[in-house]
Each structure stands twice: as C-alpha cells, then as structure tokens.
Design a protein around this motif. Structure first.
Motif, PDB file in Angstrom:
ATOM      1  N   ILE A 192      -6.960   3.768  -9.805  1.00 48.32           N
ATOM      2  CA  ILE A 192      -7.208   4.201  -8.301  1.00 48.32           C
ATOM      3  C   ILE A 192      -6.491   5.484  -7.737  1.00 48.32           C
ATOM      4  O   ILE A 192      -7.180   6.508  -7.390  1.00 48.32           O
ATOM      5  CB  ILE A 192      -6.495   3.338  -7.330  1.00 48.32           C
ATOM      6  CG1 ILE A 192      -7.473   2.212  -7.774  1.00 48.32           C
ATOM      7  CG2 ILE A 192      -6.533   3.820  -5.568  1.00 48.32           C
ATOM      8  CD1 ILE A 192      -9.062   2.055  -7.519  1.00 48.32           C
ATOM      9  N   THR A 231       0.505  -1.110  -0.224  1.00 44.87           N
ATOM     10  CA  THR A 231       0.436   0.117  -0.217  1.00 44.87           C
ATOM     11  C   THR A 231       0.858   1.596  -0.221  1.00 44.87           C
ATOM     12  O   THR A 231       0.671   2.055  -1.706  1.00 44.87           O
ATOM     13  CB  THR A 231      -1.684  -0.084   1.159  1.00 44.87           C
ATOM     14  OG1 THR A 231      -1.666  -1.428   1.537  1.00 44.87           O
ATOM     15  CG2 THR A 231      -1.379   1.607   0.837  1.00 44.87           C
ATOM     16  N   LEU A 288      -9.907  -5.957  -2.416  1.00 45.05           N
ATOM     17  CA  LEU A 288     -10.880  -6.201  -3.039  1.00 45.05           C
ATOM     18  C   LEU A 288     -10.104  -7.108  -5.049  1.00 45.05           C
ATOM     19  O   LEU A 288     -10.417  -8.135  -5.061  1.00 45.05           O
ATOM     20  CB  LEU A 288     -11.479  -4.896  -3.727  1.00 45.05           C
ATOM     21  CG  LEU A 288     -12.759  -4.109  -3.032  1.00 45.05           C
ATOM     22  CD1 LEU A 288     -12.991  -3.080  -3.612  1.00 45.05           C
ATOM     23  CD2 LEU A 288     -14.337  -5.721  -2.828  1.00 45.05           C
ATOM     24  N   VAL A 289      -8.627  -6.637  -4.428  1.00 45.71           N
ATOM     25  CA  VAL A 289      -8.520  -7.572  -5.714  1.00 45.71           C
ATOM     26  C   VAL A 289      -7.801  -9.219  -5.350  1.00 45.71           C
ATOM     27  O   VAL A 289      -7.986  -9.853  -5.744  1.00 45.71           O
ATOM     28  CB  VAL A 289      -6.927  -7.140  -6.392  1.00 45.71           C
ATOM     29  CG1 VAL A 289      -6.002  -7.768  -7.089  1.00 45.71           C
ATOM     30  CG2 VAL A 289      -7.240  -5.682  -7.213  1.00 45.71           C
ATOM     31  N   SER A 321      -8.855   9.118  -8.815  1.00 42.13           N
ATOM     32  CA  SER A 321      -9.880   8.703  -8.641  1.00 42.13           C
ATOM     33  C   SER A 321      -9.706   9.628  -7.322  1.00 42.13           C
ATOM     34  O   SER A 321     -11.278   9.669  -6.439  1.00 42.13           O
ATOM     35  CB  SER A 321     -10.539   7.256  -8.482  1.00 42.13           C
ATOM     36  OG  SER A 321     -10.004   6.369  -7.279  1.00 42.13           O
ATOM     37  N   ALA A 344      -7.383   4.036  -0.532  1.00 43.43           N
ATOM     38  CA  ALA A 344      -7.985   4.115  -1.497  1.00 43.43           C
ATOM     39  C   ALA A 344      -7.029   2.976  -1.977  1.00 43.43           C
ATOM     40  O   ALA A 344      -7.424   2.449  -2.367  1.00 43.43           O
ATOM     41  CB  ALA A 344      -8.061   5.155  -2.312  1.00 43.43           C
ATOM     42  N   ILE A 345      -6.013   2.825  -1.773  1.00 44.87           N
ATOM     43  CA  ILE A 345      -5.018   1.882  -2.252  1.00 44.87           C
ATOM     44  C   ILE A 345      -5.704   0.660  -1.383  1.00 44.87           C
ATOM     45  O   ILE A 345      -5.490  -1.362  -2.275  1.00 44.87           O
ATOM     46  CB  ILE A 345      -3.428   1.586  -2.549  1.00 44.87           C
ATOM     47  CG1 ILE A 345      -3.474   2.954  -3.507  1.00 44.87           C
ATOM     48  CG2 ILE A 345      -2.766   0.172  -3.318  1.00 44.87           C
ATOM     49  CD1 ILE A 345      -1.879   4.159  -3.429  1.00 44.87           C
ATOM     50  N   LEU A 372     -14.008   6.032  -7.223  1.00 43.67           N
ATOM     51  CA  LEU A 372     -12.892   5.051  -6.450  1.00 43.67           C
ATOM     52  C   LEU A 372     -14.001   3.894  -6.582  1.00 43.67           C
ATOM     53  O   LEU A 372     -13.859   2.934  -6.505  1.00 43.67           O
ATOM     54  CB  LEU A 372     -12.521   5.849  -4.806  1.00 43.67           C
ATOM     55  CG  LEU A 372     -12.792   4.367  -4.586  1.00 43.67           C
ATOM     56  CD1 LEU A 372     -11.208   3.824  -4.632  1.00 43.67           C
ATOM     57  CD2 LEU A 372     -12.301   5.034  -2.629  1.00 43.67           C
ATOM     58  N   PHE A 401     -11.810  -3.760  -9.821  1.00 38.69           N
ATOM     59  CA  PHE A 401     -10.438  -3.957  -9.358  1.00 38.69           C
ATOM     60  C   PHE A 401     -11.031  -5.399  -8.618  1.00 38.69           C
ATOM     61  O   PHE A 401     -10.311  -6.685  -8.850  1.00 38.69           O
ATOM     62  CB  PHE A 401      -9.321  -3.307  -7.991  1.00 38.69           C
ATOM     63  CG  PHE A 401      -8.647  -2.542  -8.492  1.00 38.69           C
ATOM     64  CD1 PHE A 401      -7.548  -2.866  -7.285  1.00 38.69           C
ATOM     65  CD2 PHE A 401      -8.795  -1.703  -9.413  1.00 38.69           C
ATOM     66  CE1 PHE A 401      -5.964  -2.101  -7.805  1.00 38.69           C
ATOM     67  CE2 PHE A 401      -7.703  -0.475  -9.377  1.00 38.69           C
ATOM     68  CZ  PHE A 401      -6.205  -1.318  -8.417  1.00 38.69           C
ATOM     69  N   MET A 458     -14.286   2.011  -9.138  1.00 35.43           N
ATOM     70  CA  MET A 458     -12.514   1.502  -9.723  1.00 35.43           C
ATOM     71  C   MET A 458     -12.396   0.437  -8.525  1.00 35.43           C
ATOM     72  O   MET A 458     -11.616  -0.599  -9.068  1.00 35.43           O
ATOM     73  CB  MET A 458     -11.876   2.460  -9.410  1.00 35.43           C
ATOM     74  CG  MET A 458     -11.514   3.317 -10.430  1.00 35.43           C
ATOM     75  SD  MET A 458     -11.072   3.019 -12.074  1.00 35.43           S
ATOM     76  CE  MET A 458      -9.587   1.658 -11.608  1.00 35.43           C
ATOM     77  N   CYS A 459     -13.379   0.251  -7.420  1.00 33.59           N
ATOM     78  CA  CYS A 459     -12.579  -0.522  -6.737  1.00 33.59           C
ATOM     79  C   CYS A 459     -14.412  -1.835  -7.287  1.00 33.59           C
ATOM     80  O   CYS A 459     -13.397  -3.277  -7.244  1.00 33.59           O
ATOM     81  CB  CYS A 459     -13.525  -0.833  -5.083  1.00 33.59           C
ATOM     82  SG  CYS A 459     -12.549   0.418  -4.218  1.00 33.59           S
ATOM     83  N   SER A 462      -8.731  -1.008  -2.564  1.00 37.00           N
ATOM     84  CA  SER A 462      -8.809  -1.935  -3.760  1.00 37.00           C
ATOM     85  C   SER A 462      -8.046  -2.528  -3.549  1.00 37.00           C
ATOM     86  O   SER A 462      -7.664  -3.871  -4.498  1.00 37.00           O
ATOM     87  CB  SER A 462      -8.230  -0.481  -4.723  1.00 37.00           C
ATOM     88  OG  SER A 462      -7.009   0.342  -4.473  1.00 37.00           O
TER      89      SER A 462
END
Length: 409
Positions: free
Chosen positions: A322, A118, A341-342, A325, A334-335, A211, A218, A214-215, A338
């Motif tokens: 990300i 992160t 979630l990856v 965003s 945010a990172i 975001l 992701f 993007m999440c 995400s």
C-alpha cells in the motif's frame, strides 16, 4: 548485508512500543467473565461490547486520522492517541462501579487504537525506504505479537487481585509518551485532498491505479484470512478432532509463527521482491487445503503452522505494498482507507464465504476453508500476472536506488 543496517533505532523503538498498544485491548478478553460477575443485571451483549467497541470505533477513526495527517504532524497525532488510551485505561481505576464508565473507557481506547494503527505504519513509510521499510513493518508486527502475549498474561495476573486492576497495564503508556516526545521526529504533513489551490491533484496523488487495485485486494484478503478464525473450530469439531483445548493448541502455531516471520520479513522481501504477496497467497491457500482435508490433529497443527507463515508474511507485506502504491505524503490516508476495507472484509467474511460454499453443497467449517483456499489460488494467479505484466518496474524489496536503476535499464 544485514536487513537491519538501514534502520534508525531512535525512530524504530518508539514505533515498536506503539505497536504493542495498538491492539492491546484484545488482551482484556480474559477479564470479561469477571466483569460479568460484578454486573449481573447487565446483558451479556453489553458486557461483550466493552471488548468490541474499540474495534468498531477504530474503523471511522482510522479514516479520520488519514485526513488529519494533512493538517497535524504524525508525532502530535501519536501523542494524542497515546493520551486518549491512557485516559481510557485509568478511567475504570477511578470509576469501577458503573458499567457505562467502562463503555466510555473502551471508546477512548478505541480512538487511540484507530489513530495508532494508521500513523505507526505511516511513520515507517516516511522515514524508511526499500527493504528497510519492509523490515520495519515486520519488526512492528513482531513487537505487537510479543506485546499482546505479554499483556494477556499481565492482565490475567492483575485481574486475580481485582478485575479493574487489569487496567493498570495502561500506566505503561506513560513511558511510551515520554519516549515518543523525546525521540520521534515531528514528521511532514501529508498531501491535502481538498483546499485552496489543490484542485484534483490531491485526489490523484492518493487514488492511484495501484492503490485502487490494492484496496480491492485488501478487502478480499481481510475476508479470506478471517475465514481461518471463523471456520477452523467448526471444521475440527465436525470431524471429531478435539475440543476447545485441542483447537487452541493447534492454532497457537499461528501466533508464534507470525511473530517469528515478522523478524525476518526483510530477508523474505529481498528474496521474492514484488512476488512476496503472491508467495503469501500461495502459502495461505495451501494451508487452507491442508486444514480442509485434515483427518487428525497433527495435520491440523501443520496447517496452522503453514497458515501462520503465510499470514506473517501477508499482514506487514500488504501494508508495504500500500505504501509503495502512493507517494510518501499520501501514505496516511492510503493506509487508513485500506485498513477500513480490511475491517469491512472481515465483517463480511462469513456471509460471503458461506454464500459461495452453499452454491457447491453443504455449508460447514470444512467447506468454508476449501472455498477460501480456492479463492486464494485465484488471487495468486491475478497477483502474479499483475506483477509480471503490469508492474515491471516495481520497487518492492529493492534495497537502494542503484538496484532500481539496474531494474529499469
């Protein structure tokens, strides 16, 4: 203009060195067989967990570090992470007669990895903008790929001397700690989600519409990209295209290409700008169709090469998206969200892909690749429409403020 011109190397070099060790423990897969011989009474699952624990620990830790970045500077978080990895690395050198010491070692290494995954990207987000930001993301990816390859070779040689001596590679963390302490700026604290006087503004600064989109993306990208690793061997074997060695040769193009793409990502971002992610989706989608219809090893090798190009663009570009965003002060959280979630998408990849494949008939490696490729093409259309219609003033791939003003006018 060179894509490397706006890079501050006193920041970039420590981050690239950090990138080498953020996934270094994967190189220890070659050591597991020797560890199993030393502890024959232990279950294979316990022995394998030595390698998998860092990945499991990384998920909650990466979420935690996103919150901690509001209270602790990024430099101090990096120093803590590196120290945790060093302690985890040297523990088996001191205590190598107990398998549970190796478990504790893996937990400490996982904590360090979770922090670094992160924070390394958040540091780049704070200190670089525009194409330079995307370029640094690519360089970090290239450094990580080269480092992992080098560490795999080094741990293999050290393991020949004695299995636990492979952990000597973690002494390389010490000079990285020194360089980080000397050169890396402290950095700014991220925005707080909760606290006195924060109200709802903290949440709004992180959970922007971009975001949230993007999440979701992701999660799907993690699920679809991992389909390559879970289906390629099964597909080749079912077609009688080779054994494990042939599969290794065919898929090796992926790793090599990913490193090379990382070095030139800035040029790709400059050329395709906000459509860079759509480009990556198109390339990976096409690669899956090549692999699904491949009837010989040459076609599989071409598919692996094409996949490597797409994956090499997608991985760092997705982080860049990300970061763009949200504001700079919300990047760490945010990172971390995400990336969690990856990991979730990767975990659920076989379940979801096979469930969809089953709706259309036989479930095997080839059908899995075909389904993943089809979903990639659907996402490509969604992403292209979003960028063209709803994200007209995107700053992705824009080099400077003048360019941005020109786009807005």
């Amino acid at each position: 203009m060179s894509i490397f011109r706006g890079i501050t190397w006193r920041i970039m070099i420590p981050v690239m060195l950090i990138g080498i060790f953020q996934a270094a423990f994967q190189s220890f897969s070659t050591v597991l067989a020797d560890i199993a011989k030393v502890f024959p009474d232990q279950s294979p699952t316990l022995i394998q967990s030595i390698l998998t624990i860092p990945s499991l620990v990384t998920i909650p830790v990466s979420l935690l570090v996103g919150i901690l970045a509001s209270y602790v500077t990024k430099k101090n978080l990096v120093l803590f992470a590196l120290s945790s990895m060093f302690l985890g690395g040297v523990l088996p050198l001191a205590i190598h007669s107990s398998v549970y010491a190796l478990i504790v070692s893996s937990v400490l290494i996982g904590i360090g990895q979770g922090f670094l995954i992160t924070i390394a990207s958040a540091i780049l987000a704070e200190h670089f903008d525009g194409v330079a930001r995307g370029t640094t993301m690519g360089l970090k990816q290239a450094a990580s790929g080269v480092g992992q390859a080098a560490l795999t070779i080094l741990t293999g040689y050290l393991c020949v001397l004695a299995w636990y001596k492979a952990y000597y590679v973690y002494f390389l963390v010490l000079p990285i700690i020194v360089l980080t302490a000397i050169f890396l700026p402290k950095g700014k604290l991220d925005v707080k989600l909760v606290g006195k006087g924060v109200g709802a503004s903290g949440f709004r600064s992180v959970f922007t519409p971009s975001l949230i989109y993007m999440c979701i993306l992701f999660f799907l990208l993690g699920m679809l990209e991992f389909a390559f690793y879970t289906n390629i061997a099964m597909s080749m074997t079912s077609k009688g295209l080779g054994d494990a060695s042939a599969i290794g040769v065919a898929t090796a193009f992926n790793n090599i290409t990913t490193i090379l793409i990382g070095l030139v990502l800035g040029y790709i971002l400059r050329a395709f700008r906000k459509y860079t992610m759509a480009l990556a989706m198109l390339i990976i989608g096409v690669s899956y169709f090549i692999l699904a219809f491949a009837q010989n090893l040459t076609a599989v090798s071409i598919g692996g090469l094409v996949f490597g190009i797409g994956a090499g663009i997608q991985m760092p570009a997705a982080l860049y998206y990300i970061i763009e965003s949200v504001s700079k002060t919300a990047c760490s959280l945010a990172i971390s969200i995400s990336m969690a979630l990856v990991s979730l998408g990767v975990s659920m990849s076989p379940i979801i892909i096979n469930a969809i494949a089953q709706c259309f008939g036989k479930v095997d490696g080839t059908s899995g690749l075909f389904v993943a490729g089809a979903i990639y093409i659907i996402l490509l259309v969604v992403e292209a429409v979003r960028e063209a219609v709803f994200n007209k003033n995107s700053a992705i791939g824009v080099s400077n403020n003048k360019e941005m003003k020109g786009m807005s006018s």
